[in-house]
Design a protein around this motif. Structure first.
Motif, short mmCIF file in Angstrom:
data_model
loop_
_atom_site.label_atom_id
_atom_site.label_comp_id
_atom_site.label_asym_id
_atom_site.label_seq_id
_atom_site.Cartn_x
_atom_site.Cartn_y
_atom_site.Cartn_z
N SER A 59 0.55 -1.09 0.18
CA SER A 59 -0.30 -0.07 0.00
C SER A 59 1.11 1.13 0.11
O SER A 59 0.54 1.80 -0.68
CB SER A 59 -1.25 -0.37 1.23
N VAL A 66 -3.85 2.45 2.53
CA VAL A 66 -5.10 1.85 2.25
C VAL A 66 -5.94 2.17 2.08
O VAL A 66 -7.22 3.24 2.55
CB VAL A 66 -5.67 0.69 3.62
N ALA A 92 -7.15 -3.20 -5.27
CA ALA A 92 -5.19 -2.31 -5.30
C ALA A 92 -5.04 -3.23 -6.94
O ALA A 92 -4.05 -2.35 -7.53
CB ALA A 92 -5.30 -4.45 -4.05
#
Length: 125
Positions: A59, A66, A92
């Protein structure tokens, strides 16, 4: 070309307590394949905490923290030689694509007290 890098360090003892006190933690933050891997490793807290640190390091390599995805969208497994690698899903995967990240190189290590992960995000120029 390096698109980003990230590092994270966590306390293993903290993860031992979380695993004991909150059994849903593993299903919330880790994929089914990761949980299978943890079972093969006798649910060692250093392995679980290393994977968590790797997710956080990814991240940070994204430069987003995040945001726009869940940690379960990052999967950290090992190849036949034990080298960790990352699979991305959902948000992601979309962020990596948007940022031109094609490969995530990850390294995980631990001492008796801490687990650390370092990630380098690589993509075309």
């Amino acid at each position: 070309m390096i698109k980003g890098n990230g590092v994270d360090i966590v306390e293993i003892e903290r993860f031992k307590k979380i695993i004991e006190e909150k059994p849903k933690f593993l299903k919330r933050f880790f994929t089914a394949s990761e949980n299978e891997f943890f079972e093969k490793k006798q649910m060692k807290a250093e392995t679980i905490s290393g994977n968590f640190a790797a997710k956080e390091a990814v991240s940070k390599a994204f430069g987003t923290g995040v945001r726009g995805f869940n940690l379960v969208d990052i999967e950290v497994l090992r190849d036949e030689l034990g080298q960790p690698y990352v699979n991305l899903y959902n948000g992601a995967k979309a962020i990596a694509h948007q940022k031109g990240i094609e490969t995530l190189m990850v390294s995980i290590s631990h001492s008796n007290e801490n687990a650390i992960a370092f990630v380098i995000a690589v993509g075309e120029a």
